[in-house]
Design an enzyme around this catalytic site. Structure first.
Site, PDB file in Angstrom:
ATOM      1  CG  LEU A  27     -47.276  32.074 -16.427  1.00 52.57           C
ATOM      2  CD1 LEU A  27     -47.667  32.653 -17.784  1.00 52.57           C
ATOM      3  CD2 LEU A  27     -47.943  32.864 -15.318  1.00 52.57           C
ATOM      4  CG  ASP A  28     -51.727  27.856 -12.707  1.00 48.90           C
ATOM      5  OD1 ASP A  28     -50.705  27.457 -12.119  1.00 48.90           O
ATOM      6  OD2 ASP A  28     -52.665  28.435 -12.131  1.00 48.90           O
ATOM      7  NE  ARG A  29     -51.075  21.748 -21.214  1.00 48.07           N
ATOM      8  CZ  ARG A  29     -50.662  20.564 -21.620  1.00 48.07           C
ATOM      9  NH1 ARG A  29     -50.506  19.607 -20.742  1.00 48.07           N
ATOM     10  NH2 ARG A  29     -50.381  20.327 -22.881  1.00 48.07           N
TER      11      ARG A  29
ATOM     12  CB  VAL B 236     -52.240  31.111 -17.028  1.00 50.28           C
ATOM     13  CG1 VAL B 236     -51.929  32.594 -16.941  1.00 50.28           C
ATOM     14  CG2 VAL B 236     -53.219  30.698 -15.927  1.00 50.28           C
TER      15      VAL B 236
END
Length: 223
Positions: free
Chosen positions: A57-59, A61
């Site tokens: 997951l993107d940071r 998010v």
């Protein structure tokens, strides 16, 4: 990080928006290490603890991340993610309402490694990958709208990029056109539900992550 589900083969955690899933150039402690430490202490393991990263997951998010606790589970989960056999549902907070309450977005995304950003096109272009998601308007508050998103493909920054292309950038996402950042550096995208067949036991696994605390996420009226 809070643990949402755990058995002998997998562990599912709810990540906060500031945590990174895997180590990067920042040198910050990744979530994979935090989970290792948690398991080491919980089971008082003397040696190394195995943890396999199955997806990211993107940071900025928040939400559900699945880790493998055995190499058997890791190889099977990697295949399942690759073959889109894991159903992932996200919630996103946007300022602008979508033109239709529900719909499918199909774009062709090109990733720019230097900028760490993806660009969406309506037609296939050189180096592009097909990206499909389904969105539904599920809530509204005085200032914002809440979208539920089912990912059909897993591309770099897919939801962020496709929603911005539709004219609905995610709250706090400066990279994709939202005018202001969130005070904590997060963006209002949350991995809410996950559903898949267990890689070893073959049971159906379903997990849900509570939304981040605060008035924003909890102030929506259902549509």
């Amino acid at each position: 990080m809070t643990v949402v589900y755990e058995d002998n083969h997998i562990i599912i955690v709810n990540k906060t928006a500031s945590e990174i899933v895997q180590g990067d150039k920042t040198g910050d402690t990744p979530l994979s290490e935090t989970v290792k430490q948690y398991l080491k202490e919980k089971y008082q393991k003397p040696g190394n603890v195995f943890i396999g990263v199955t997806h990211r997951l993107d940071r900025p998010v928040s939400g559900l991340v699945v880790f493998a606790k055995t190499s058997k589970a890791l190889s099977r989960l990697n295949e399942m993610f690759k073959n889109s056999e894991v159903r992932k549902t996200y919630w996103a907070v946007v300022k602008n309402p979508p033109r239709q309450q529900e719909g499918e977005l199909l774009n062709y995304l090109v990733r720019n490694e230097k900028q760490n950003k993806s660009y969406a096109y309506d037609k296939e272009v050189a180096g592009s990958k097909k990206a499909i998601l389904h969105y539904r308007l599920i809530g509204k508050s005085q200032n914002y709208y809440l979208l539920e998103i089912d990912l059909k493909t897993g591309r770099h920054h897919q939801i962020r990029c496709q929603l911005a292309k539709m004219g609905c950038p995610i709250k706090g996402d400066l990279k994709y056109g939202f005018p202001r950042s969130n005070p904590d550096g997060s963006i209002c995208l949350h991995a809410r539900f996950i559903r898949f067949v267990h890689p070893v036991s073959r049971e159906m696994i379903e997990a849900e992550a509570p939304v981040p605390s605060g008035n924003l996420w909890n102030g929506f009226e259902t549509i």
